[in-house]
Design a protein around this motif. Structure first.
Motif, short mmCIF file in Angstrom:
data_model
loop_
_atom_site.label_atom_id
_atom_site.label_comp_id
_atom_site.label_asym_id
_atom_site.label_seq_id
_atom_site.Cartn_x
_atom_site.Cartn_y
_atom_site.Cartn_z
N TYR A 140 -15.44 35.34 94.24
CA TYR A 140 -14.77 34.13 94.50
C TYR A 140 -15.07 32.83 93.93
CZ TYR A 140 -12.78 30.95 97.93
OH TYR A 140 -12.01 29.83 98.55
N GLN A 141 -16.26 32.64 93.70
CA GLN A 141 -16.85 31.53 93.08
C GLN A 141 -16.23 31.41 91.56
OE1 GLN A 141 -21.14 32.09 93.52
NE2 GLN A 141 -21.13 31.07 95.55
N LEU A 142 -16.28 32.49 90.96
CA LEU A 142 -15.92 32.40 89.69
C LEU A 142 -14.43 31.97 89.63
CD1 LEU A 142 -17.54 35.34 87.92
CD2 LEU A 142 -17.77 33.15 87.26
N LEU A 143 -13.52 32.86 90.32
CA LEU A 143 -12.15 32.57 90.69
C LEU A 143 -11.74 31.09 90.89
CD1 LEU A 143 -9.04 33.54 90.38
CD2 LEU A 143 -9.27 34.37 92.76
N ARG A 144 -12.66 30.74 92.02
CA ARG A 144 -12.45 29.20 92.27
C ARG A 144 -12.60 28.31 91.09
NH1 ARG A 144 -16.19 26.70 96.73
NH2 ARG A 144 -17.70 27.32 95.07
N ALA A 145 -13.80 28.51 90.28
CA ALA A 145 -13.98 27.64 89.25
C ALA A 145 -12.92 27.63 88.28
CB ALA A 145 -15.34 27.98 88.64
N LEU A 146 -12.20 28.87 87.91
CA LEU A 146 -11.18 28.92 87.00
C LEU A 146 -10.00 28.22 87.23
CD1 LEU A 146 -10.69 32.44 85.19
CD2 LEU A 146 -8.58 31.03 86.09
N MET A 147 -9.70 28.60 88.75
CA MET A 147 -8.29 27.91 89.09
C MET A 147 -8.63 26.20 89.28
SD MET A 147 -6.60 30.57 89.15
CE MET A 147 -5.04 29.70 89.51
N ARG A 162 -9.05 28.07 98.62
CA ARG A 162 -9.55 27.21 99.79
C ARG A 162 -9.81 27.97 101.18
NH1 ARG A 162 -4.41 25.11 98.11
NH2 ARG A 162 -3.65 25.77 100.14
N ILE A 163 -10.52 29.32 101.00
CA ILE A 163 -10.92 29.92 102.16
C ILE A 163 -12.25 29.37 102.58
CG2 ILE A 163 -11.41 32.20 102.98
CD1 ILE A 163 -9.52 33.29 100.81
N LYS A 164 -12.34 29.23 103.84
CA LYS A 164 -13.61 28.31 104.34
C LYS A 164 -14.60 29.72 104.39
CE LYS A 164 -15.26 25.68 108.16
NZ LYS A 164 -15.02 24.80 109.29
N GLY A 165 -15.66 29.19 103.92
CA GLY A 165 -17.02 30.08 103.70
C GLY A 165 -17.03 31.28 102.88
N ALA A 166 -15.97 31.42 102.19
CA ALA A 166 -15.71 32.46 101.24
C ALA A 166 -16.89 31.99 99.96
CB ALA A 166 -14.48 32.83 100.66
N ASP A 167 -17.30 31.11 99.77
CA ASP A 167 -18.37 31.00 98.80
C ASP A 167 -19.85 31.12 98.94
OD1 ASP A 167 -18.47 28.88 100.37
OD2 ASP A 167 -18.25 27.32 98.59
#
Length: 384
Positions: A140-147, A162-167
């Motif tokens: 999730y952290q990688l996908l978030r950084a990419l997006m 934007r999922i709270k707590g998923a990171d």
């Protein structure tokens, strides 16, 4: 072909197509040529409103190219990961997570196809499939950084992750050994690994830091161990030394005087020769690997009568707990651990060597109490 009905404006135009629907065309901000909008409209008024909205968005700097999101996800992700500055081991793990857990779901689509709904569904399916929570968090952290980078590149307008707590995830509480139990494991393990167990617990060094130690890093007079590097192992088995992640990782840690005999004996019997020789080596004299140590650790743990699933890394957790009991403040603990952000390291590194010596001396007192009173009070009762 469009019929000739239409209305021109300085910014763009609307025209009626043969189908009867109305098309919006507007000037491309880079080429100046007219380009059609993404969709058509049932009435001329609807088309004019849409054209006005596009013009307003461009004027306010809020417009994004609708074709930008059509970039292939796999191609963009591959280039994004390639261009990131990462340590070898971190790169290897990141590439593995992207290949195994991100590309199979999003790789064939476009950047615009990655929506919050799809991200939420993807994450839920990973967890339901039994993928470990740390791996799901990393993905999730990688996908978030990419997006997030895709937003900066103006390929998409909104960040979909934007999922709270998923990171993050809650790390379960790990077991803590008593001083007596630490020595029980050290007594039960192969002699070449005895000092590794003791230093893990009483200096809180990581396995990679211990595996990278050289003779010149041990100060027998000052009773310190200097950490200058850490050993890492790639998936193909290659070993290499790397610099600590932050300035706080480079540190000199005091060890209790009660361990001096063990340190001296180990250097005489097991360490590689020369000032640059490794302090800890494998059974055949090569570099120490986790696989060399793992089986011995499990056997020693069982022989010492410790039934919990204690990992070798729990020795570090034990050491931090014991040091805290010995009176170390949070800042002092972080200095011993070498575990901080670069910003925090500037604060933590102000701890004096005299204070660190005092912490090691208190740990030594705890060792003496354990040896002299094996059935006495708990180590955690030592006065701060």
């Amino acid at each position: 072909m469009a019929n000739k009905k239409g209305q021109r404006r300085s910014f763009g135009s609307v025209r009626q197509l043969k189908s009867g629907r109305w098309q919006v065309r507007y000037r491309d901000t880079e080429t100046g040529l007219l380009r059609p909008a993404e969709k058509t409209y049932p009435t001329k008024s609807d088309a004019q409103v849409a054209l006005a909205q596009i013009e307003a968005d461009i004027t306010r700097g809020q417009w994004s190219d609708p074709d930008a999101g059509a970039v292939n996800f796999a191609e963009y992700a591959t280039a994004w990961l390639r261009d990131r500055k990462l340590a070898d081991r971190t790169r290897e793990r990141s590439e593995s997570v992207v290949r195994l857990h991100i590309l199979p779901i999003f790789g064939a689509g476009t950047m615009a196809d990655v929506t919050t709904t799809r991200v939420r569904s993807w994450r839920g399916k990973l967890l339901a499939a039994g993928v470990g929570e740390p791996t799901v968090v990393k993905a999730y952290q990688l996908l978030r950084a990419l997006m997030n980078t895709a937003v900066d590149d103006e390929l998409i307008r909104r960040k979909p992750c934007r999922i709270k707590g998923a990171d993050r995830y809650d790390v379960p509480e790990r077991p803590v050994l008593s001083v007596a139990e630490v020595f029980a494991v050290a007594d039960a393990i192969a002699p070449r690994y005895r000092l590794l167990v003791l230093l893990s617990a009483f200096t809180t060094l990581r396995f990679g830091e211990l595996a990278a130690l050289r003779r010149r890093d041990i100060d027998l007079e000052g009773l310190t161990v200097s950490v200058r590097r850490s050993q890492a192992e790639l998936q193909d088995g290659r070993l290499f030394d790397k610099a600590p992640k932050t300035a706080a990782g480079v540190r000199a840690i005091s060890f209790p005087a009660e361990l001096l005999d063990d340190v001296t004996r180990h250097l005489d019997q097991f360490a590689a020769s020369g000032r640059d020789g490794h302090v800890f080596v494998g059974p055949q004299g090569g570099q120490l690997r986790r696989s060399n140590f793992r089986d011995d650790w499990v056997s020693a743990r069982k022989a010492a009568g410790i039934t919990s699933e204690l990992h070798s890394h729990d020795l570090r957790h034990t050491g931090n707990t014991l040091a805290s009991t010995a009176g170390a403040s949070t800042r002092e603990l972080m200095t011993r651990m070498g575990n901080s952000s670069s910003r925090a390291a500037l604060i933590y590194q102000h701890m004096t060597s005299d204070r660190d010596r005092a912490i090691a001396d208190r740990l030594g007192a705890m060792i003496r109490r354990s040896v002299e009173e094996p059935s006495g009070s708990s180590d955690l009762e030592v006065s701060k």
